[in-house]
Scaffold this motif. Structure first.
Motif, PDB file in Angstrom:
ATOM      1  N   GLN A  60       0.739  -1.184  -0.089  1.00  0.00           N
ATOM      2  CA  GLN A  60       0.077   0.282   0.117  1.00  0.00           C
ATOM      3  C   GLN A  60       0.836   1.184  -0.064  1.00  0.00           C
ATOM      4  OE1 GLN A  60      -2.662  -0.218   3.594  1.00  0.00           O
ATOM      5  NE2 GLN A  60      -2.674  -2.411   3.107  1.00  0.00           N
ATOM      6  N   PRO A  61       0.413   2.585  -0.491  1.00  0.00           N
ATOM      7  CA  PRO A  61       1.229   3.329  -0.721  1.00  0.00           C
ATOM      8  C   PRO A  61       1.935   3.831   0.688  1.00  0.00           C
ATOM      9  CG  PRO A  61      -0.706   3.779  -1.956  1.00  0.00           C
ATOM     10  CD  PRO A  61      -0.840   2.541  -1.346  1.00  0.00           C
ATOM     11  N   LEU A  62       1.047   3.686   1.780  1.00  0.00           N
ATOM     12  CA  LEU A  62       1.606   4.262   3.112  1.00  0.00           C
ATOM     13  C   LEU A  62       2.720   3.272   3.496  1.00  0.00           C
ATOM     14  CD1 LEU A  62      -1.657   5.400   5.095  1.00  0.00           C
ATOM     15  CD2 LEU A  62       0.477   6.684   4.576  1.00  0.00           C
ATOM     16  N   ASN A  63       2.770   2.184   3.042  1.00  0.00           N
ATOM     17  CA  ASN A  63       3.839   1.282   3.442  1.00  0.00           C
ATOM     18  C   ASN A  63       5.032   1.280   2.599  1.00  0.00           C
ATOM     19  OD1 ASN A  63       2.383   0.186   5.631  1.00  0.00           O
ATOM     20  ND2 ASN A  63       1.498  -1.512   4.427  1.00  0.00           N
ATOM     21  N   TYR A  64       5.015   1.905   1.274  1.00  0.00           N
ATOM     22  CA  TYR A  64       6.332   2.184   0.518  1.00  0.00           C
ATOM     23  C   TYR A  64       7.329   2.526   1.240  1.00  0.00           C
ATOM     24  CZ  TYR A  64       3.287   1.244  -3.612  1.00  0.00           C
ATOM     25  OH  TYR A  64       2.578   0.408  -4.548  1.00  0.00           O
ATOM     26  N   ALA A  65       7.096   3.705   2.256  1.00  0.00           N
ATOM     27  CA  ALA A  65       8.312   4.559   2.849  1.00  0.00           C
ATOM     28  C   ALA A  65       8.815   3.525   3.685  1.00  0.00           C
ATOM     29  CB  ALA A  65       7.872   5.711   3.493  1.00  0.00           C
ATOM     30  N   LEU A  66       8.021   2.665   4.588  1.00  0.00           N
ATOM     31  CA  LEU A  66       8.649   1.632   5.410  1.00  0.00           C
ATOM     32  C   LEU A  66       9.639   0.492   4.807  1.00  0.00           C
ATOM     33  CD1 LEU A  66       5.497   0.721   7.567  1.00  0.00           C
ATOM     34  CD2 LEU A  66       7.236   2.117   8.223  1.00  0.00           C
ATOM     35  N   VAL A  67       9.223   0.247   3.592  1.00  0.00           N
ATOM     36  CA  VAL A  67       9.923  -0.772   2.818  1.00  0.00           C
ATOM     37  C   VAL A  67      11.316   0.038   2.439  1.00  0.00           C
ATOM     38  CG1 VAL A  67      10.080  -2.179   0.544  1.00  0.00           C
ATOM     39  CG2 VAL A  67       7.708  -2.125   2.201  1.00  0.00           C
ATOM     40  N   ASN A  68      11.338   1.124   1.937  1.00  0.00           N
ATOM     41  CA  ASN A  68      12.343   2.129   1.066  1.00  0.00           C
ATOM     42  C   ASN A  68      13.178   2.148   2.484  1.00  0.00           C
ATOM     43  OD1 ASN A  68      13.610   3.856  -0.775  1.00  0.00           O
ATOM     44  ND2 ASN A  68      13.290   5.387   0.848  1.00  0.00           N
ATOM     45  N   MET A  69      12.897   2.526   3.605  1.00  0.00           N
ATOM     46  CA  MET A  69      13.690   2.596   4.865  1.00  0.00           C
ATOM     47  C   MET A  69      14.355   1.240   5.127  1.00  0.00           C
ATOM     48  SD  MET A  69      12.922   4.208   8.413  1.00  0.00           S
ATOM     49  CE  MET A  69      11.567   3.063   8.861  1.00  0.00           C
ATOM     50  N   ALA A  70      13.701   0.242   5.141  1.00  0.00           N
ATOM     51  CA  ALA A  70      14.264  -1.118   5.160  1.00  0.00           C
ATOM     52  C   ALA A  70      15.223  -1.453   4.123  1.00  0.00           C
ATOM     53  CB  ALA A  70      13.281  -2.340   5.085  1.00  0.00           C
ATOM     54  N   VAL A  71      15.177  -0.954   3.078  1.00  0.00           N
ATOM     55  CA  VAL A  71      16.170  -1.189   2.016  1.00  0.00           C
ATOM     56  C   VAL A  71      17.400  -0.314   2.241  1.00  0.00           C
ATOM     57  CG1 VAL A  71      16.761  -0.786  -0.563  1.00  0.00           C
ATOM     58  CG2 VAL A  71      14.501  -1.781   0.043  1.00  0.00           C
ATOM     59  N   ALA A  72      17.194   0.969   2.686  1.00  0.00           N
ATOM     60  CA  ALA A  72      18.439   1.824   3.128  1.00  0.00           C
ATOM     61  C   ALA A  72      19.184   1.360   4.335  1.00  0.00           C
ATOM     62  CB  ALA A  72      17.941   3.191   3.461  1.00  0.00           C
ATOM     63  N   ASP A  73      18.364   0.827   5.243  1.00  0.00           N
ATOM     64  CA  ASP A  73      18.962   0.040   6.458  1.00  0.00           C
ATOM     65  C   ASP A  73      19.790  -1.044   6.173  1.00  0.00           C
ATOM     66  OD1 ASP A  73      18.069   2.380   7.926  1.00  0.00           O
ATOM     67  OD2 ASP A  73      16.379   1.412   8.883  1.00  0.00           O
ATOM     68  N   LEU A 283      26.725   4.100  17.077  1.00  0.00           N
ATOM     69  CA  LEU A 283      25.481   4.577  17.642  1.00  0.00           C
ATOM     70  C   LEU A 283      24.662   4.869  16.462  1.00  0.00           C
ATOM     71  CD1 LEU A 283      25.928   6.809  21.023  1.00  0.00           C
ATOM     72  CD2 LEU A 283      24.815   4.517  20.722  1.00  0.00           C
ATOM     73  N   ALA A 284      25.145   5.544  15.294  1.00  0.00           N
ATOM     74  CA  ALA A 284      24.419   5.847  13.946  1.00  0.00           C
ATOM     75  C   ALA A 284      24.262   4.821  13.484  1.00  0.00           C
ATOM     76  CB  ALA A 284      25.328   6.954  13.412  1.00  0.00           C
ATOM     77  N   LYS A 285      25.242   3.823  13.437  1.00  0.00           N
ATOM     78  CA  LYS A 285      24.929   2.602  12.466  1.00  0.00           C
ATOM     79  C   LYS A 285      23.965   1.679  13.218  1.00  0.00           C
ATOM     80  CE  LYS A 285      29.606   2.494  10.403  1.00  0.00           C
ATOM     81  NZ  LYS A 285      30.695   1.698  10.027  1.00  0.00           N
ATOM     82  N   SER A 286      23.847   1.836  14.336  1.00  0.00           N
ATOM     83  CA  SER A 286      22.719   0.750  15.422  1.00  0.00           C
ATOM     84  C   SER A 286      21.260   1.386  15.144  1.00  0.00           C
ATOM     85  CB  SER A 286      22.971   0.945  16.560  1.00  0.00           C
ATOM     86  OG  SER A 286      22.683   2.295  17.174  1.00  0.00           O
ATOM     87  N   SER A 287      20.963   2.469  14.266  1.00  0.00           N
ATOM     88  CA  SER A 287      19.835   2.679  13.835  1.00  0.00           C
ATOM     89  C   SER A 287      19.134   1.972  13.053  1.00  0.00           C
ATOM     90  CB  SER A 287      19.723   4.196  13.364  1.00  0.00           C
ATOM     91  OG  SER A 287      20.439   4.270  12.207  1.00  0.00           O
ATOM     92  N   THR A 288      19.943   0.976  12.296  1.00  0.00           N
ATOM     93  CA  THR A 288      19.564   0.254  11.523  1.00  0.00           C
ATOM     94  C   THR A 288      18.575  -1.030  11.893  1.00  0.00           C
ATOM     95  OG1 THR A 288      21.625  -1.203  11.485  1.00  0.00           O
ATOM     96  CG2 THR A 288      21.237   0.486   9.708  1.00  0.00           C
ATOM     97  N   VAL A 289      18.592  -1.213  13.160  1.00  0.00           N
ATOM     98  CA  VAL A 289      18.128  -2.416  13.887  1.00  0.00           C
ATOM     99  C   VAL A 289      16.887  -1.862  14.613  1.00  0.00           C
ATOM    100  CG1 VAL A 289      19.331  -2.377  16.097  1.00  0.00           C
ATOM    101  CG2 VAL A 289      18.152  -4.504  15.229  1.00  0.00           C
ATOM    102  N   TYR A 290      16.863  -0.576  15.083  1.00  0.00           N
ATOM    103  CA  TYR A 290      15.875   0.239  15.739  1.00  0.00           C
ATOM    104  C   TYR A 290      14.644   0.436  14.917  1.00  0.00           C
ATOM    105  CZ  TYR A 290      19.847   1.454  18.959  1.00  0.00           C
ATOM    106  OH  TYR A 290      20.704   1.420  20.026  1.00  0.00           O
ATOM    107  N   ASN A 291      14.996   0.960  13.591  1.00  0.00           N
ATOM    108  CA  ASN A 291      14.025   1.327  12.691  1.00  0.00           C
ATOM    109  C   ASN A 291      12.952   0.097  12.494  1.00  0.00           C
ATOM    110  OD1 ASN A 291      15.032   3.891  12.565  1.00  0.00           O
ATOM    111  ND2 ASN A 291      15.986   3.516  10.577  1.00  0.00           N
ATOM    112  N   PRO A 292      13.311  -0.938  12.008  1.00  0.00           N
ATOM    113  CA  PRO A 292      12.477  -2.066  11.699  1.00  0.00           C
ATOM    114  C   PRO A 292      11.693  -2.458  12.950  1.00  0.00           C
ATOM    115  CG  PRO A 292      14.660  -2.819  11.595  1.00  0.00           C
ATOM    116  CD  PRO A 292      14.673  -1.475  11.694  1.00  0.00           C
ATOM    117  N   ILE A 293      12.143  -2.455  14.263  1.00  0.00           N
ATOM    118  CA  ILE A 293      11.473  -2.844  15.384  1.00  0.00           C
ATOM    119  C   ILE A 293      10.385  -1.786  15.571  1.00  0.00           C
ATOM    120  CG2 ILE A 293      11.795  -2.981  17.824  1.00  0.00           C
ATOM    121  CD1 ILE A 293      14.768  -4.156  17.696  1.00  0.00           C
TER     122      ILE A 293
END
Length: 339
Positions: A60-73, A283-293
């Protein structure tokens, strides 16, 4: 020749006695710490991407950004995270000058894209709930456009060091690379200042402004909707929790890194131990695990599909919960005149 030049640059990370900045045990501990963050980050972000491809309900359009963030992380974890684990296990950066530039560029590109996507999510939720431009439906073209902007913005500000404005260099204990905060050349300083402003300050300002507007709207709705007050209050509290967690993790992950960088820029004579300079980087690199949680665990629809996928369990039924907390309260916010 290239290796000799790189080793010469790396010598600035050694103590005067010629010793490495950390003991062998210290490097191993750093490697383990990065592995603890990198492993789950790869698994969780890959899970978000895979379940989104598997289930049409999630596309869904509202989930596109979540997936994009997962790709970046995932990109950040696969480049900066994995290489940090390997290089710290070795006790030095082994990829040469070219490898340093490539790693610095890749990690910065994915990292800033992730930050921009956090801001994009804030704007999307604000538009869905607050409707500042009236009854405009959030569509696929809006979601795709926002994602394209996040990548183009990051690419625009991470390409200059490859062409002479700024540069990528070893940082901290010398096992990873990033934009060079230490170089006092006026051209490099101007790049760092601009980079800080547009890649940290601007996304953070957008997040605060968007969620301030969002929370104010939800507060007004909860006061007006007496009959549905219970449901609205529940939705407001869930959104508030996501807001608090997002802002806190944003600050915990990126503020120390940005603050240290600005300290070095404004006071180049300050002496910072390599280990102290490394902590903000991790700490900055650790954000990759916080975001999906945060963004996936608190999203009921993503949560049940992701858990089923990770546990190899039975596929959930078709009675999906709402995809976004914002859309849960959207019907109620329609009672409020557009701001």
């Amino acid at each position: 020749m290239e290796s000799a030049v790189f080793l010469s640059n790396a010598s600035s990370y050694m103590h005067p006695q010629g010793e490495p900045p950390l003991s062998r045990t210290g490097f191993i501990i750093l490697s383990i710490i990065m592995a603890v963050f990198t492993g789950p980050a790869i698994i969780l972000n890959a899970t978000v991407i895979i379940v989104s491809l598997m289930h049409k309900q999630l596309r869904q359009p509202l989930n596109y950004a979540l997936v994009n963030m997962a790709v970046a992380d995932l990109g950040t974890a696969m480049t900066g995270g994995v290489l940090s684990v390997i290089n710290n296990a070795q006790g030095y950066f082994s990829l040469g000058r070219t490898g340093c530039v490539m790693e610095g560029f890749a990690v910065s590109l994915f990292g800033i894209t992730s930050l921009c996507t956090v801001a994009l999510i804030a704007v999307e939720r604000m538009f869905v709930v607050c409707k500042p431009l009236g009854q405009i439906t959030f569509q696929k073209k809006h979601a795709v456009g926002g994602i394209a902007v996040s990548w183009l913005w990051s690419l625009t500000w991470n390409l200059p060091p490859l062409f002479g404005w700024g540069r990528y260099e070893l940082e901290g204990v010398g096992t990873s690379c990033a934009p060079d905060w230490h170089n006092r050349d006026p051209l490099n300083v101007s790049y760092i200042m601009a980079y800080f402003a547009v890649c940290f300050a601007v996304p953070f300002a957008i997040i605060l402004a968007s969620y301030t507007k969002l929370m104010w709207t939800l507060h007004q709705v909860s006061k007006m909707a007496c009959v549905e007050g219970g449901a609205v209050a529940k939705g407001e509290m869930k959104v508030a929790l996501m807001v608090i967690l997002m802002v806190l993790t944003f600050l915990i992950s990126w503020l120390p890194y940005a603050s240290l960088a600005m300290l070095v820029v404004y006071n180049p004579d300050v002496e910072i131990h390599p280990l102290v300079g490394t902590v903000p980087v991790y700490l900055a690199k650790s954000s990759t695990v916080y975001n999906p949680i945060i963004y996936i665990y608190l999203n009921k629809q993503f949560h049940k599909y992701a858990v089923a996928f990770l546990l190899c369990g039975k596929e959930p039924g078709e009675d999906d919960d709402t995809s976004e907390t914002a859309t849960t309260v959207e019907t109620t916010t329609n009672k409020v005149s557009p701001a």
